[in-house]
Scaffold this motif. Structure first.
Motif, PDB file in Angstrom:
ATOM      1  N   GLU A   1       0.711  -1.249   0.005  1.00 34.61           N
ATOM      2  CA  GLU A   1      -0.007  -0.155   0.359  1.00 34.61           C
ATOM      3  C   GLU A   1       0.865   1.143  -0.230  1.00 34.61           C
ATOM      4  OE1 GLU A   1      -2.879  -0.050   3.207  1.00 34.61           O
ATOM      5  OE2 GLU A   1      -3.652  -2.013   2.741  1.00 34.61           O
ATOM      6  N   LEU A   2       1.873   1.364   0.811  1.00 30.38           N
ATOM      7  CA  LEU A   2       3.068   2.198   0.738  1.00 30.38           C
ATOM      8  C   LEU A   2       3.576   2.539  -0.414  1.00 30.38           C
ATOM      9  CD1 LEU A   2       4.151   1.654   4.320  1.00 30.38           C
ATOM     10  CD2 LEU A   2       2.980   3.862   3.675  1.00 30.38           C
ATOM     11  N   ALA A   3       3.904   1.764  -1.089  1.00 31.36           N
ATOM     12  CA  ALA A   3       4.585   1.728  -2.470  1.00 31.36           C
ATOM     13  C   ALA A   3       3.548   2.271  -3.594  1.00 31.36           C
ATOM     14  CB  ALA A   3       4.971   0.092  -2.853  1.00 31.36           C
ATOM     15  N   ALA A   4       2.296   1.900  -3.510  1.00 33.03           N
ATOM     16  CA  ALA A   4       1.494   2.367  -4.252  1.00 33.03           C
ATOM     17  C   ALA A   4       1.266   3.811  -4.136  1.00 33.03           C
ATOM     18  CB  ALA A   4       0.028   1.759  -4.208  1.00 33.03           C
TER      19      ALA A   4
ATOM     20  N   PRO B   1       9.456  -1.362  -1.836  1.00 39.25           N
ATOM     21  CA  PRO B   1       9.628  -2.517  -2.676  1.00 39.25           C
ATOM     22  C   PRO B   1      10.931  -3.397  -2.322  1.00 39.25           C
ATOM     23  CG  PRO B   1       9.733  -0.747  -4.301  1.00 39.25           C
ATOM     24  CD  PRO B   1       9.298  -0.034  -2.909  1.00 39.25           C
ATOM     25  N   LEU B   2      11.923  -2.630  -1.747  1.00 42.19           N
ATOM     26  CA  LEU B   2      12.937  -3.133  -1.171  1.00 42.19           C
ATOM     27  C   LEU B   2      12.687  -4.061   0.003  1.00 42.19           C
ATOM     28  CD1 LEU B   2      16.171  -3.508  -1.543  1.00 42.19           C
ATOM     29  CD2 LEU B   2      16.377  -1.379   0.028  1.00 42.19           C
ATOM     30  N   GLU B   3      11.914  -3.391   0.908  1.00 43.51           N
ATOM     31  CA  GLU B   3      11.491  -3.909   2.297  1.00 43.51           C
ATOM     32  C   GLU B   3      10.662  -5.221   1.930  1.00 43.51           C
ATOM     33  OE1 GLU B   3      12.056  -5.237   6.324  1.00 43.51           O
ATOM     34  OE2 GLU B   3      12.954  -3.687   4.903  1.00 43.51           O
TER      35      GLU B   3
ATOM     36  N   ALA C   1      21.505  -0.534  -2.172  1.00 45.22           N
ATOM     37  CA  ALA C   1      21.093  -1.574  -1.598  1.00 45.22           C
ATOM     38  C   ALA C   1      20.094  -2.502  -2.649  1.00 45.22           C
ATOM     39  CB  ALA C   1      20.044  -1.229  -0.458  1.00 45.22           C
ATOM     40  N   GLY C   2      19.485  -1.897  -3.580  1.00 43.27           N
ATOM     41  CA  GLY C   2      18.627  -2.794  -4.187  1.00 43.27           C
ATOM     42  C   GLY C   2      19.487  -3.708  -5.257  1.00 43.27           C
TER      43      GLY C   2
ATOM     44  N   GLU D   1      11.939  -4.264  -8.964  1.00 43.42           N
ATOM     45  CA  GLU D   1      10.920  -2.818  -8.651  1.00 43.42           C
ATOM     46  C   GLU D   1      11.897  -1.839  -8.023  1.00 43.42           C
ATOM     47  OE1 GLU D   1       8.011  -0.164  -9.021  1.00 43.42           O
ATOM     48  OE2 GLU D   1       8.648  -1.780 -10.369  1.00 43.42           O
ATOM     49  N   ALA D   2      12.426  -2.187  -6.897  1.00 46.29           N
ATOM     50  CA  ALA D   2      13.232  -1.034  -6.139  1.00 46.29           C
ATOM     51  C   ALA D   2      14.197  -0.450  -7.123  1.00 46.29           C
ATOM     52  CB  ALA D   2      14.015  -1.665  -5.228  1.00 46.29           C
TER      53      ALA D   2
END
Length: 178
Positions: free
Chosen positions: A58-61, A70-72, A102-103, A92-93
């Motif tokens: 939801e946060l990614a959206a 998306p990383l998490e 980090a990705g 995606e990240a």
């Protein structure tokens, strides 16, 4: 108001009330980032991975340019052993931020476990080193190179990792071993 009250409840150790207020704040405001972050963190702490993923998605959206969500999500999927879902999230990240070391490191780490993905592991480990030359990234590059049979490149990467983090005994052992 709900978020302020939830912080007070959370600080007082009253998790049930804090969670109820976080859920209410998320329901009332479809764009409420703070409530969803709190709920994702809470579910992550409790080991409730599917619920954590739901809030992270939801946060990614809500914040489509932010690569951290998306990383998490990828990390949570990787913990569950869902490699293809983790890979998609890590990709995606990296799509959201191609400069996200980090990705690339997450993808390299994921690919290290798959012998068929050896070249991709090296590619992403090198990208992580180029973007952020840390001891951890050089260590990852060394592992990818060794996995692919390039002992010289592995040795060079681990030497650099040991230089950057001289207190790390593991890097010193790896250099001595090779």
């Amino acid at each position: 108001v709900c978020m302020n009250a939830s912080r007070i409840y959370h600080a007082r150790g009253r998790a049930v009330e804090a969670e109820r207020l976080w859920r209410y704040a998320a329901a009332v405001d479809a764009g409420n980032i703070d409530a969803r972050q709190a709920l994702a963190w809470m579910h992550r702490q409790r080991g409730q991975r599917p619920q954590a993923i739901q809030y992270l998605q939801e946060l990614a959206a809500i914040e489509p340019a932010n690569p951290s969500y998306p990383l998490e999500v990828g990390r949570v999927y990787a913990e569950q052993g869902q490699r293809s879902a983790a890979e998609a999230a890590f990709r995606e990240a990296c799509r959201r931020d191609p400069q996200l070391a980090a990705g690339h490191a997450a993808l390299a780490g994921l690919y290290l476990d798959d012998p068929a993905q050896g070249a991709a592991a090296i590619e992403h480990a090198r990208a992580a080193v180029d973007l952020q030359p840390t001891a951890a990234h050089y260590g990852l590059l060394g592992a990818a190179c060794r996995r692919n049979g390039d002992r010289q490149a592995a040795l060079a990467a681990w030497k650099r990792a040991a230089e950057l983090d001289p207190q790390n005994a593991q890097y010193r052992r790896l250099v001595e071993t090779l």
